[in-house]
Structure formats: structure tokens, C-alpha cells
Design a protein around this motif. Structure first.
Motif, PDB file in Angstrom:
ATOM      1  N   VAL A   1       0.844  -1.093  -0.151  1.00  0.00           N
ATOM      2  CA  VAL A   1      -0.086   0.130   0.034  1.00  0.00           C
ATOM      3  C   VAL A   1       0.967   1.190   0.196  1.00  0.00           C
ATOM      4  O   VAL A   1       1.844   1.414   0.784  1.00  0.00           O
ATOM      5  N   TYR A   2       0.557   2.102  -0.913  1.00  0.00           N
ATOM      6  CA  TYR A   2       1.262   3.661  -0.984  1.00  0.00           C
ATOM      7  C   TYR A   2       0.143   4.595  -0.297  1.00  0.00           C
ATOM      8  O   TYR A   2      -0.711   4.720  -1.169  1.00  0.00           O
ATOM      9  N   ASP A   3       0.348   4.812   0.835  1.00  0.00           N
ATOM     10  CA  ASP A   3      -0.375   6.150   1.486  1.00  0.00           C
ATOM     11  C   ASP A   3       0.061   7.343   1.148  1.00  0.00           C
ATOM     12  O   ASP A   3       1.539   7.478   1.088  1.00  0.00           O
ATOM     13  N   GLU A   4      -0.790   8.318   0.700  1.00  0.00           N
ATOM     14  CA  GLU A   4      -0.363   9.648   0.173  1.00  0.00           C
ATOM     15  C   GLU A   4       0.634   9.416  -1.187  1.00  0.00           C
ATOM     16  O   GLU A   4       1.666   9.838  -1.226  1.00  0.00           O
ATOM     17  N   ALA A   5      -0.001   8.711  -1.896  1.00  0.00           N
ATOM     18  CA  ALA A   5       0.574   8.295  -3.158  1.00  0.00           C
ATOM     19  C   ALA A   5       0.994   9.459  -4.087  1.00  0.00           C
ATOM     20  O   ALA A   5       2.285   9.265  -4.633  1.00  0.00           O
ATOM     21  N   ASP A   6       0.483  10.413  -4.048  1.00  0.00           N
ATOM     22  CA  ASP A   6       0.876  11.597  -4.971  1.00  0.00           C
ATOM     23  C   ASP A   6       2.273  12.276  -4.334  1.00  0.00           C
ATOM     24  O   ASP A   6       3.195  12.434  -5.175  1.00  0.00           O
ATOM     25  N   ARG A   7       2.383  12.018  -2.879  1.00  0.00           N
ATOM     26  CA  ARG A   7       3.658  12.553  -2.503  1.00  0.00           C
ATOM     27  C   ARG A   7       4.801  11.622  -2.847  1.00  0.00           C
ATOM     28  O   ARG A   7       5.936  11.925  -2.996  1.00  0.00           O
ATOM     29  N   MET A   8       4.539  10.272  -2.979  1.00  0.00           N
ATOM     30  CA  MET A   8       5.297   9.315  -3.222  1.00  0.00           C
ATOM     31  C   MET A   8       6.067   9.375  -4.487  1.00  0.00           C
ATOM     32  O   MET A   8       7.023   8.795  -4.828  1.00  0.00           O
ATOM     33  N   THR A   9       5.459  10.114  -5.521  1.00  0.00           N
ATOM     34  CA  THR A   9       5.821  10.227  -6.742  1.00  0.00           C
ATOM     35  C   THR A   9       6.490  11.592  -7.142  1.00  0.00           C
ATOM     36  O   THR A   9       6.654  11.924  -8.296  1.00  0.00           O
ATOM     37  N   VAL A  10       6.710  12.408  -6.259  1.00  0.00           N
ATOM     38  CA  VAL A  10       7.579  13.411  -6.593  1.00  0.00           C
ATOM     39  C   VAL A  10       8.828  13.244  -7.013  1.00  0.00           C
ATOM     40  O   VAL A  10       9.253  11.998  -6.625  1.00  0.00           O
ATOM     41  N   GLN A  11       9.477  14.178  -7.607  1.00  0.00           N
ATOM     42  CA  GLN A  11      10.828  13.772  -8.281  1.00  0.00           C
ATOM     43  C   GLN A  11      11.753  12.986  -7.225  1.00  0.00           C
ATOM     44  O   GLN A  11      12.429  12.095  -7.371  1.00  0.00           O
ATOM     45  N   GLU A  12      11.924  13.652  -6.139  1.00  0.00           N
ATOM     46  CA  GLU A  12      12.885  13.315  -5.147  1.00  0.00           C
ATOM     47  C   GLU A  12      12.630  11.923  -4.507  1.00  0.00           C
ATOM     48  O   GLU A  12      13.539  11.128  -4.073  1.00  0.00           O
ATOM     49  N   LEU A  13      11.445  11.467  -4.684  1.00  0.00           N
ATOM     50  CA  LEU A  13      10.988   9.990  -4.108  1.00  0.00           C
ATOM     51  C   LEU A  13      10.747   8.991  -5.104  1.00  0.00           C
ATOM     52  O   LEU A  13      10.400   7.673  -4.747  1.00  0.00           O
ATOM     53  N   ARG A  14      10.512   9.380  -6.276  1.00  0.00           N
ATOM     54  CA  ARG A  14       9.833   8.670  -7.262  1.00  0.00           C
ATOM     55  C   ARG A  14      10.760   7.505  -7.580  1.00  0.00           C
ATOM     56  O   ARG A  14      10.129   6.259  -7.631  1.00  0.00           O
ATOM     57  N   ASP A  15      11.959   7.433  -7.660  1.00  0.00           N
ATOM     58  CA  ASP A  15      12.889   6.310  -7.950  1.00  0.00           C
ATOM     59  C   ASP A  15      12.744   5.553  -6.950  1.00  0.00           C
ATOM     60  O   ASP A  15      12.800   4.055  -7.186  1.00  0.00           O
ATOM     61  N   ASP A  16      12.773   5.641  -5.567  1.00  0.00           N
ATOM     62  CA  ASP A  16      12.770   4.682  -4.458  1.00  0.00           C
ATOM     63  C   ASP A  16      11.299   4.168  -4.517  1.00  0.00           C
ATOM     64  O   ASP A  16      10.996   2.775  -4.394  1.00  0.00           O
ATOM     65  N   THR A  17      10.225   4.936  -4.635  1.00  0.00           N
ATOM     66  CA  THR A  17       9.104   4.583  -4.691  1.00  0.00           C
ATOM     67  C   THR A  17       8.958   3.447  -5.987  1.00  0.00           C
ATOM     68  O   THR A  17       7.980   2.396  -5.491  1.00  0.00           O
ATOM     69  N   THR A  18       9.181   3.755  -7.118  1.00  0.00           N
ATOM     70  CA  THR A  18       8.980   2.836  -8.200  1.00  0.00           C
ATOM     71  C   THR A  18      10.091   1.461  -8.029  1.00  0.00           C
ATOM     72  O   THR A  18       9.608   0.568  -8.320  1.00  0.00           O
TER      73      THR A  18
END
Length: 403
Positions: free
Chosen positions: A156-173
Motif C-alpha cells: 500500500v502506498y499512502d499519500e501516493a501523490d507525494r510518493m511520486t514527486v521527483q525526489e522520491l519517485r525512484d525509490d517508490t518505483t
């Protein structure tokens, strides 16, 4: 007349329903009613609902129920981690853990960056069924072979839009790509864009089209307009903290959450308010985690009615009874304004959102008022009270007439 919706009719077990009743939760919110059955069916889901509408329990309840049912079966000898929940901040992760532990005895551990990894490795030896953390630390533990992915059933990704900002996107994906091919993917936030959905679809561990991820978008309840009253108070930049002090003394809020975009201002605001005998505390990203937890606990309990923070706390922080949100500046992003404001007027209550700004910031606030279709009421502080400007004008006119 439509039939009353209950957790039982939404597919939640009698046992879980009883635990919720002990927490004073007796009926599902709109998002819970819509999302629980979709997740229970095993679908990949991305859902959007406004702040304060119950998104966390919307995914926790069906997933916890599935894990508990599995644990009761004879084939549940596996002690692997079954559920991973990703959150962008320590505060939100801690809150999700507390909510999880309020409804289940399943072992749940936090694995978050900034805390000693050695301690987390020890906690993982207890074989938790649920792990909550941020993507970078979870990935690190996977690479160290301290977390096995083959038993993970859902992420589950909570606050999903925040997890896809540039500084977090690589770790998220990157983390999503490490999941087993049959993992169930769930994401939620108050603001979901097509871009967010595309990023997650492209990172799924097996080939998945965007259409394979079910979207549940709840119509806005207009909390920003219907439940929150917006005030604007003018202050020269160097006088803002003094105006804040005057406001707190005049309004005497039950709980006031104060936002500033500058982390270096948090300690300054706290020190100046405390000097004036106003009970307050604060934290920002570089604050020690124990101090951050202590600050939130004091605020949550009501021992300290004023909490000063940055946008670190604008997302996901669910503290009951926040009567006022006070913004010492306007964020550059409209979504941050919405998330900040949404810390009040939760669970059906009303609240007040105040912007203390200079001339330039109040011009920006006027433009924001039009974009978000909210109504902003100018206020002034005079002789220890909050006034509408026209009230003061009429008072002054009356005094002049009496000369």
C-alpha cells in the motif's frame, strides 16, 4: 429509503466490527463503503478521497481481515511479512501503525529511515506480519536480505501523490519492482493525478496496464468550502509572530496547528511564543524522532494546545480536535494549502483556517480564493478580540459622530 450501510454489509467480519465499535466507529464512511469490497476482491486499486474521510481504515480493514483469516487456517505456518505499507513521513507511518494495532494483534513493525537500521533488523526477527515504512529503508532491508519479498501479499502506498514527486519517485518505483509478481497493489491520497497512476502502472512487478488498476474517485464532500472557514489577517513580515501571539490570546483555540514553510522558523516561533507564556511545542524534518514523537503526543493529548511545524505534517497527520490551522505563509503548491487546511474539520467537525500574511501574500491568497472557489474573510485584531473590518469601521464612524 436506502438501507443503512454497516461494516458487516461492506464485508467486514463481526470480530473486526466489534473492535471498531470499541473505538467508537460504528458506520463506514463513503470511501470505506466503496473501497473495502474492491480491495477484498483482490483488485489493484488506486483511490482518492478528501482529507479526514477515513482512507487508512478503507485499506486496513479488508487487508487485516484477509491476513487474520489466513492466520486461522492450517496452511498459515509461514512467518513471512505479508503486508507492506509505505508512507512519506515518520509521523504518518507511526500513525498508521497505531491504527493497525488498534484493530489487530498481528505483529506490526516500523522500518523508517533516520532511525538505527540495526534496531529494525532486531525487530524483524520477531517475524512481523505487517511492516510500515518509507521506500528507501524497506528497499535497503530487502537488499540486506532482512526482508523476504516472496511472502508479501499486498503493498500500500499512502499519500501516493507525494510518493511520486521527483525526489522520491525512484525509490517508490524501485520498491514496487522488487515485489512478487502476484502482489496486490493499493494506493491512495486526497489528490491523485493521471501522472501518478501512470508512474505506478509502469513500475508494477509484472506487466500491468493502467486499466488493470481500478480507480475509485470519491466525489468531493467540499470540506474545504463547507466545513472550513477561511480567515486572512494582515501582518508585516517582521510582525507576524507578534500578530500570531495576539491571535492565540484572542481566539484561545482548543488546538492550533501552525505551519511555516521555513524549518528554521519553527524554533524561532516556538521560543517567542513560550517567552510570552503561550504553551507550545514544535518539530521539523531535522528534529530528533523522540522529540518529534513527544511533541505530537503532547499536542494530541491536549497538554500542549499549540504545535508549530512545516509541511512535514500537512499530509496524513490525523489528530482529533484541531480547531484552528494557522498558516504563517502560503505554500507554492495549491495541494499543500489543501492538505494544510485539511488538518482541521475532520470526522464531520468544522474548523478555521487562518493565513497571516503580508500584502504580497494576501494578494496570492486572493488569487487562491478564486482558484479553489473558497470564501476568505478578512479579520483584524483589536483590543484583544477578532473583528470583521466593517465592524471596526462602524465603531470608528460612531465614535467620530459622537465627537
Amino acid at each position: 429509503m436506502s438501507e443503512r450501510v454497516t461494516f458487516l454489509s461492506a464485508g467486514i467480519s463481526q470480530e473486526l466490527d466489534s473492535r471498531l465499535a470499541k473505538l467508537g466507529i460504528t458506520e463506514p464512511t463513503a470511501v470505506q463503503e466503496k473501497v473495502i469490497p474492491v480491495i477484498a476482491e483482490g483488485n489493484h486499486v488506486i483511490f482518492q478521497s478528501e482529507t479526514g474521510t477515513g482512507k487508512t481504515f478503507a485499506y486496513l480493514l479488508p487487508l487485516v481481515q484477509k491476513l487474520e483469516d489466513s492466520a486461522k487456517s492450517e496452511n498459515s505456518a509461514s512467518k513471512d511479512i505479508k503486508l507492506v505499507i509505505i508512507a512519506p513521513t515518520y509521523e504518518l507511518a507511526s500513525q498508521i501503525k497505531a491504527m493497525t494495532q488498534s484493530i489487530t494483534d498481528l505483529k506490526t513493525e516500523l522500518c523508517i529511515g533516520g532511525a538505527p537500521i540495526s534496531r529494525q533488523i532486531e525487530l524483524l526477527k520477531k517475524k512481523p506480519a505487517i511492516v510500515i515504512g518509507n521506500p528507501a529503508r524497506i528497499m535497503e532491508l530487502i537488499h540486506l536480505k532482512k526482508i523476504k519479498t516472496n511472502g508479501i501479499q499486498a503493498i500500500v502506498y499512502d499519500e501516493a501523490d507525494r510518493m511520486t514527486v521527483q525526489e522520491l519517485r525512484d525509490d517508490t518505483t524501485g520498491l514496487l519492482k522488487l515485489m512478487p509478481a502476484n502482489v496486490q497493489f493499493i494506493a491512495c491520497s486526497a489528490t491523485i493525478t493521471d501522472r501518478t497512476k501512470k508512474i505506478f502502472a509502469s513500475a508494477m512487478p509484472c506487466e500491468t496496464s493502467e486499466n488493470a488498476i481500478k480507480s475509485v474517485f470519491l466525489p468531493p464532500e467540499d470540506i474545504l468550502r463547507k466545513k472550513i472557514t477561511h480567515w486572512a489577517i494582515f501582518a508585516e513580515r517582521r510582525q507576524k509572530i507578534d500578530v500570531l501571539r495576539q491571535f492565540l490570546n484572542a481566539e484561545k483555540p482548543a488546538k492550533a496547528l501552525i505551519f511555516t514553510a521555513r524549518s528554521d522558523q519553527v524554533d524561532n516561533i516556538v521560543a517567542k511564543l513560550q517567552y510570552k507564556k503561550i504553551s507550545c511545542t514544535g518539530f521539523y524534518s531535522k528534529t530528533d524522532k523522540k522529540k518529534r514523537k513527544a511533541a505530537i503526543d503532547q499536542f494530541r493529548s491536549g497538554k500542549c494546545p499549540v504545535l508549530v511545524t512545516t509541511d512535514l505534517a500537512s499530509r496524513g497527520l490525523n489528530i482529533t480536535g484541531i480547531s484552528h490551522v494557522i498558516q504563517m505563509d502560503l505554500p507554492s503548491n495549491d495541494d499543500f494549502f489543501v492538505h494544510r487546511s485539511g488538518r482541521t474539520a475532520r470526522a464531520g467537525k468544522t474548523g478555521i483556517n487562518v493565513v497571516i500574511g503580508d500584502e504580497f501574500e494576501l494578494q496570492k491568497f486572493a488569487a487562491l480564493e478564486k482558484r479553489l472557489k473558497i470564501t476568505v474573510y478578512p479579520k483584524e485584531i483589536y483590543e484583544g478580540k477578532i473583528w470583521d473590518p466593517q465592524e471596526l469601521d462602524s465603531m470608528e464612524s460612531g465614535e467620530t459622530a459622537g465627537i
